[in-house]
Each structure stands twice: as C-alpha cells, then as structure tokens.
Design an enzyme around this catalytic site. Sequence first.
Site, short mmCIF file in Angstrom:
data_model
loop_
_atom_site.label_atom_id
_atom_site.label_comp_id
_atom_site.label_asym_id
_atom_site.label_seq_id
_atom_site.Cartn_x
_atom_site.Cartn_y
_atom_site.Cartn_z
N GLY A 259 39.09 37.46 51.44
CA GLY A 259 39.98 38.62 51.45
C GLY A 259 40.58 38.90 50.08
O GLY A 259 41.42 39.79 49.95
N HIS A 262 37.16 41.50 44.17
CA HIS A 262 36.22 42.59 44.43
C HIS A 262 35.33 42.78 43.23
O HIS A 262 35.78 42.66 42.09
CB HIS A 262 36.97 43.89 44.74
CG HIS A 262 36.09 44.89 45.40
ND1 HIS A 262 35.24 45.71 44.70
CD2 HIS A 262 35.90 45.16 46.70
CE1 HIS A 262 34.56 46.44 45.55
NE2 HIS A 262 34.93 46.13 46.77
N ARG A 272 42.68 50.40 49.04
CA ARG A 272 42.79 50.41 50.52
C ARG A 272 43.80 49.38 51.00
O ARG A 272 44.34 49.48 52.10
CB ARG A 272 41.42 50.09 51.14
CG ARG A 272 40.33 51.09 50.75
CD ARG A 272 38.95 50.61 51.14
NE ARG A 272 38.55 49.39 50.47
CZ ARG A 272 37.41 48.75 50.64
NH1 ARG A 272 36.52 49.26 51.47
NH2 ARG A 272 37.13 47.64 49.99
N ASP A 312 39.92 43.78 53.26
CA ASP A 312 39.69 42.90 54.41
C ASP A 312 40.90 42.01 54.73
O ASP A 312 41.05 41.55 55.85
CB ASP A 312 38.47 41.99 54.15
CG ASP A 312 37.19 42.80 54.18
OD1 ASP A 312 37.11 43.70 55.01
OD2 ASP A 312 36.30 42.52 53.36
N1 CMC Z 1 38.91 33.17 45.66
C1 CMC Z 1 38.87 32.28 44.66
N2 CMC Z 1 38.15 32.48 43.55
C2 CMC Z 1 37.45 33.61 43.46
C3 CMC Z 1 37.46 34.59 44.47
C4 CMC Z 1 38.23 34.34 45.61
N3 CMC Z 1 38.28 35.21 46.60
N4 CMC Z 1 36.67 35.63 44.09
C5 CMC Z 1 36.18 35.32 42.89
N5 CMC Z 1 36.65 34.10 42.50
C6 CMC Z 1 36.34 33.40 41.26
C7 CMC Z 1 34.93 32.85 41.31
O1 CMC Z 1 34.87 31.57 41.88
C8 CMC Z 1 34.55 32.89 39.84
O2 CMC Z 1 35.16 31.80 39.23
P1 CMC Z 1 34.43 31.04 37.99
O3 CMC Z 1 34.29 32.08 36.91
O4 CMC Z 1 35.36 29.93 37.65
O5 CMC Z 1 33.11 30.58 38.50
C9 CMC Z 1 35.23 34.15 39.34
O6 CMC Z 1 36.34 34.37 40.21
C10 CMC Z 1 34.32 35.36 39.35
O7 CMC Z 1 33.84 35.51 40.67
P2 CMC Z 1 32.42 36.07 41.06
O8 CMC Z 1 32.00 35.47 42.37
O9 CMC Z 1 31.47 35.98 39.91
O10 CMC Z 1 32.74 37.62 41.23
P3 CMC Z 1 31.88 38.61 42.07
O11 CMC Z 1 32.08 39.95 41.49
O12 CMC Z 1 30.47 38.16 42.18
O13 CMC Z 1 32.53 38.45 43.51
C11 CMC Z 1 33.40 38.84 45.62
C12 CMC Z 1 33.11 39.44 44.24
C13 CMC Z 1 34.06 39.88 46.48
C14 CMC Z 1 32.06 38.42 46.26
C15 CMC Z 1 34.31 37.60 45.44
O14 CMC Z 1 35.55 37.99 44.86
C16 CMC Z 1 34.53 36.87 46.74
O15 CMC Z 1 33.70 36.04 47.12
N6 CMC Z 1 35.66 37.15 47.46
C17 CMC Z 1 35.91 36.55 48.74
C18 CMC Z 1 35.12 37.27 49.81
C19 CMC Z 1 35.68 38.65 50.11
O16 CMC Z 1 36.89 38.83 50.28
N7 CMC Z 1 34.77 39.63 50.20
C20 CMC Z 1 35.14 41.00 50.56
C21 CMC Z 1 34.85 41.93 49.44
S1 CMC Z 1 35.60 43.52 49.58
C22 CMC Z 1 35.22 44.25 51.05
C23 CMC Z 1 33.79 44.25 51.47
O17 CMC Z 1 32.89 44.56 50.73
O18 CMC Z 1 33.57 43.95 52.63
#
Ligand code: CMC
Length: 375
Positions: A259, A262, A272, A312
Amino acid sequence: MSISEATKKQGGLAGVVAGESAICTCGTGNGLNYYGYAIEDLAEHCEFEEVAYLLQYAKLPNANELKEYKSKIIASRPLSVELKAMLKLIPKGVHPMNVCQSAVALLGTLEAEKDDFSDQDEKIIRLLGVLPSVICFWHNYINGGKEIDFESKEDTIAGYFLEKLHQKTPPAEFVKAMHCSLILYAEHEFNASTFTARICASTKSDIFSAVAGAIGALRGPLHGGANEAAFGLISSFDNVEDAIAGVNDKLANKELLMGFGHRVYGLGGDPRNAVIKKWSKALSNDHKLFAISEAIENVMKEKRPSLPPNADFYSASAYHFMGIPTEYFTPIFIMSRVSGWCAHIKEQRANNKLIRPSSNYIGPEPMKFIQIHQR
Ligand code: CMC
C-alpha cells in the site's frame, strides 16, 4: 551471463514511454485526469456509471444518456444458466480473482465478440453489468448454497454490488463510498493490467481474452492485489504502539510495506490517496484500524518519505468498514478497472500496431549441436 547496465536502468520498463494515449494523465505534473477531468471532481460529483461512460465514449453523458446507459448495464446483470453452472462448480477456497477470470473467459466462449469487433460497446456494457453478479453469485452460493437472483431496486453498480453481496439494502453512505472507490480505480494509464489488455488487443484478439489477461495481471500484490495485502498488514497489529514498532522492524528488515510506493508518482504521492482516506475515516466510526492505518502512514512519512501511501492503502480499511470480506477487495478493482481496460482496448484497436518489443540477448554464443545419444 550478466544483466547489462542499460537493462538494469530500464528494469520493469521503468521510465519507458510505450505508446500514446488520450485517456488519462498519470504522474505527468497535471494530476490524475480522465479525458481531462480531474479525479477529485469526478469522485466528488459523479456516479461511477458517469465515469464508465466517459471512458467508453470519451465524453461525459447528459442526463438522458446516463439513464439509458444505466438501464443497459442493469439489463446486462443476469447470468446465463451455463455461467451459473460453471460458477457452482468452483470450490470454496479458490481466490475470487480466479473466479472472475474464469467467468470472463467463459463469457468469451458463450457470448463471443464478433470478428469485426462491431459489437465491442455492447460487450463492454455486458462486462460492467455482469461482473458484480458473478462475484456475488459465487460468494453467496459457496457460503451457504444460496442462488441469488439479479433483481434489485439499486440502479447503480455500487449499490447493486453491496446489496447482492450482503443480501440486504446497503446504507446510502456505503453506496456513496463505493462510487468514489470505483471512480478512483477506473483508469490509470499504462499500468501492468491495462498494458496487458493492450498487448492482447494489439494481436487483434477479442475483448474477453484481453480482459481475462488483464485480470491475471491485476491479481498480483504489486498491483491490484496490494489492497488485500495492505489489509493483511494493517490488521496484523492490535494497537498503534504495535503498529509503530512493527513497521519499524519491517523497514529494518527491508520488507515491502504493502500500500506504499508507486512506479509513476513521485514525492507528491498518489492523488487518489487523500480522497479515499477521507472515506475511510468517515466510515471508521473511530475503529482502531483507522488509527493503526494512520500510525503506519506516519512512520512511513518519517522514515521513507519517498514512499507515500497509494490508493490501495486506505481502500483496504474503507472496504473493511463496509463489511466486505478481504478476498473481494481486488475483485472490486476489476468491477471498476474493466472500464479503463476497455477504453484502452478501443483506443488500441482504433490505431492498431502489434505490440512486440525486443530484448537484449544475454544468452550463450552459438554452440555446436550434439545429437541426443552423444550428450
Ligand atoms: N515498502 C518498502 N520499500 C519499498 C516499497 C514499499 N512499499 N516500495 C518500494 N520500496 C523500496 C524498494 O525495496 C527499493 O529499495 P532498494 O533501492 O533499497 O532496493 C526502492 O524502494 C525502489 O523500489 P522499486 O521496487 O524499484 O520501485 P518500483 O517502481 O519497481 O515499485 C511498487 C513500485 C508499487 C511495485 C513498489 O513500490 C511496491 O512494491 N509497493 C508495494 C506494493 C503496492 O502497494 N502496490 C500497489 C501499487 S499502486 C496501485 C496499483 O497499481 O494497484
């Protein structure tokens, strides 16, 4: 074999512009707009059906158009005998996302789209009308053997879904909150599920196949499944103190906090979130889960300011306060996002080019073939 620097940078296609679209602005400095209308205005003033119409026809409906559109969606609610029979065969314990995906695939067989797609608008209306019935029919059948009917005084998807799920008239406040949630989730540019739908549409496949594929992409916890996973996080704590300590531990262990974060929105966060947070607070009646949610948000604000809550996070508690079982959080996302997926399928079809990118090859050099008996 190693992943090149270029591939690392563009991992997950981050920052890659993969096409053009007139449907939605998302993280482009102009807020979140659907066909130019701010999400905040739509969420405050519209029924979900107005927004679904906007996404389907690229204009807001007038009162007569909305009335006609709603009556077509209502007429699309009933399930056929075959669809009911299939749903009755799906056992308890299956995730309702799979139930929805199977139902959409079966619809593509029983009510196939024409090869020239000339009936695509009818199929979109069918999907909008039938998905709440699929979810509620299966839920009630699997939990007590009741075969629900599809008659209702509720003339909107929000009210109909809540009534049929719980088998009682929903409070007006719940219906309003559900409209708001459906509007917020309706469209979000080239997210994973929408892109899946566009890829499928680009092969000139049918609309049901594109939507079934999109449901598969939505299910995962990094995308739509995050609302369910966020509720797992929030409800794992008994009180605010536990939540603060628990989130700090998780951050120290480099765990993902569901949650939050992004791909597209920067520090400004997901627009949102503020809208759905208001509803979560209003519905909470001072329930401890709202205080726990805010405590989690505050720790994240302090320790990870670059990871604001996304849509979310507070959707999870808002749904819970409406009495919705957790496994239906992501299916609600389908009921809404199907409008955005279908808008993109129409847009893709209107100016189609097969989506087929390339990859950087990092495999072995050409090798001499060895016959099986010599290996
Ligand atoms: N909690 C803790 N750390 C996080 C999180 C989080 N929610 N999101 C990103 N990070 C960290 C991640 O571990 C990484 O750290 P490091 O550089 O040390 O390895 C850094 O931030 C960059 O993250 P990333 O995974 O490369 O970023 P991304 O753009 O690929 O990820 C995301 C975007 C939404 C997948 C990710 O933020 C995430 O997994 N969030 C939790 C799941 C979530 O809430 N998803 C819903 C997205 S929005 C609504 C939808 O589409 O449904």
